[in-house]
Enzyme design. Structure first.
Site, PDB file in Angstrom:
ATOM      1  N   GLU A   1       2.965  -8.786  11.942  1.00 45.52           N
ATOM      2  CA  GLU A   1       2.539  -8.401  10.599  1.00 45.52           C
ATOM      3  C   GLU A   1       3.762  -8.186   9.705  1.00 45.52           C
ATOM      4  OE1 GLU A   1      -0.259  -4.894   8.565  1.00 45.52           O
ATOM      5  OE2 GLU A   1       0.170  -4.866  10.720  1.00 45.52           O
TER       6      GLU A   1
ATOM      7  N   ASP B   1       0.787  -1.235   0.000  1.00 42.64           N
ATOM      8  CA  ASP B   1       0.000   0.000   0.000  1.00 42.64           C
ATOM      9  C   ASP B   1       0.818   1.285   0.000  1.00 42.64           C
ATOM     10  OD1 ASP B   1      -1.583  -2.148   0.645  1.00 42.64           O
ATOM     11  OD2 ASP B   1      -2.575  -1.202   2.330  1.00 42.64           O
TER      12      ASP B   1
END
Length: 487
Positions: free
Chosen positions: A441, A201
């Protein structure tokens, strides 16, 4: 703000490391497997798996594909259901939305929420489902690869449930959508129209294309991600405002690709590499169902050719993104826009694609270990962005940290092109990092410190996959000659 990386050799984490995976420790691996299974059980909603209970409380598209790949080692049927749930929210035009919203989650738990996307109304002309709310953009098409791997884990259970027969037409429609609606320049590749679509992103690769976008007024929305994450790890307010502006503009055009102006339009090498790999997998699915796999093999070959023709940079030794809106076309016959100079890990992901020209594959293998990515010398896991890049930030989302799904893909790519020892070493480092960070993550590529959410879905799932088969690939001699397909 950028962070200057340490000079290799001066930081504790940059000391010489073994170049092969550490010896197997069965007890440690059994404990790691149990811990990863607990994460997936804890993130299971009954029909799908959330990436994170706090930060990402809905179903995400490429997350679910990676999660299904790991779930197949715990329950092939549950892995099948993961993909079936996602694909049941597919739009009539074929797109697989990047988020499928859970109506039981409070509306303010995540932004952009269903009330922002308004898929069932704004997307009605494109066939958005009416029974469930989704986003209107997409993510990388990993799903056919996931479906084939899930089927292969237990072909008998798959056949009993008719799994391949159910998902096949949806996967065909998904790939057809990309070919018909997202080849914006007619050059054979799919373009992404929002930075969230390629999955990476906040990559510095998008800084140039985003600089042309006027951000949305911050008074018109509230960022929920900062409630659960450190602001230093997350995209800046300026970038987030641009993301919101682009998504709102696409929504206001009814998510119709032909009608939207697409101020952001980029051909991303990672997205298209996964698209090509998925076409190979779809060919296998098609053949297993007794149909002609030829069109999918031809499409995979065409995508591979277009990747090399449009996105390969011999000077960089890797693939680069192409900004289709960067100035006028140079000639009537040439591609639109120009290559983005920034080096991202996405430009190395074509190693997962069978049949790359051998000089291209060899150059990619050198770049993986070279000064810009430093795998095996400066860092243990591949960073998401150029270690020497001006925009490198070891903490901030996709601007330098190492991600587990990217490294899992690289394990497959290294194995495919004959680098079995390096693949095994990287698999060992992924497993070590997953356990040490509680399935973070992502992590700081120099120190190995976990960042972002913990007990993250795809980190746990891909840990299970590597524990089951840490070196994924065909016979190394065959792979080194041909880049032969792997399951």
């Amino acid at each position: 703000m950028t962070t200057t990386p340490p000079v290799p050799g001066t930081h504790a984490a940059a000391l010489p490391r073994p170049r092969t995976a550490p010896p197997r420790r069965p007890d440690t691996h059994r404990a790691l497997r149990r811990a990863a299974a607990r994460v997936l059980d804890g993130n299971w909603t009954g029909t799908s798996t959330v990436p994170s209970r706090s930060l990402y409380p809905h179903q995400w598209s490429w997350d679910s594909a990676f999660i299904a790949i790991g779930l197949r080692h715990l329950s092939p049927v549950r892995a099948q259901r993961e993909l079936e749930t996602l694909l049941s929210a597919q739009w009539a035009d074929g797109r697989v939305p990047h988020i499928v919203f859970n109506a039981e989650v409070p509306p303010d738990a995540y932004f952009p929420s269903p009330s922002f996307w308004r898929s069932s109304t704004a997307g009605a002309s494109c066939g958005a489902p009416g029974a469930v709310e989704t986003s209107g953009i997409v993510q990388p098409p990993v799903h056919a690869l996931a479906a084939w791997l899930v089927h292969s884990a237990d072909p008998h259970a798959s056949a009993r449930r008719g799994f391949l027969a159910r998902v096949h037409p949806r996967l065909v429609a998904w790939h057809r959508y990309l070919a018909r609606h997202r080849d914006l320049d007619g050059g054979g590749l799919a373009a992404v129209v929002h930075p969230w679509e390629p999955g990476m992103d906040n990559s510095p690769c998008w800084d140039g294309p985003l600089s042309r976008i006027t951000p949305a007024d911050p008074a018109t929305y509230r960022r929920a991600d900062l409630t659960h994450g450190d602001a230093a790890d997350r995209p800046t307010d300026l970038d987030y405002g641009r993301y919101v502006r682009l998504a709102a503009a696409y929504r206001d055009h009814g998510y119709r690709d032909a009608a939207a102006e697409h101020a952001f339009a980029v051909e991303d090498p990672g997205f298209n590499a996964l698209y090509a790999a998925a076409e190979h997998a779809l060919a296998r699915i098609t053949e297993a169902l007794g149909h002609d796999p030829g069109p999918h093999r031809a499409r995979a070959a065409g995508l591979t050719d277009a990747l090399v023709r449009r996105l390969w940079s011999e000077q960089a030794g890797q693939f680069l993104a192409r900004d289709l809106r960067a100035g006028p076309r140079q000639s009537g016959a040439g591609p639109a826009g120009r290559l983005v100079a920034e080096r991202s890990a996405a430009g190395l992901l074509p190693l997962v694609v069978p049949g790359l020209p051998r000089p291209v594959a060899d150059a990619l293998l050198r770049t993986v270990a070279g000064e810009h990515f430093g795998l095996g010398s400066a860092v243990r896991l591949l960073p998401s962005y150029d270690l020497r890049g001006a925009a490198f930030d070891r903490r901030r989302y996709w601007r330098g940290p190492a991600w587990f799904n990217v490294n899992w893909l690289l394990v497959r790519g290294l194995s495919r092109y004959g680098e079995r020892a390096r693949a095994d070493a990287l698999a060992g480092e992924v497993l070590r990092a997953a356990g040490a960070t509680r399935f973070a993550e992502y992590l700081d590529p120099y120190t190995g410190e976990g960042r972002g959410a913990r007990e993250f879905g795809w980190t746990a799932a891909l840990t299970l996959d590597l524990l089951a088969d840490p070196v994924v690939g065909a016979d190394p001699q065959r792979a080194s000659r041909t880049g032969a397909p792997v399951p």
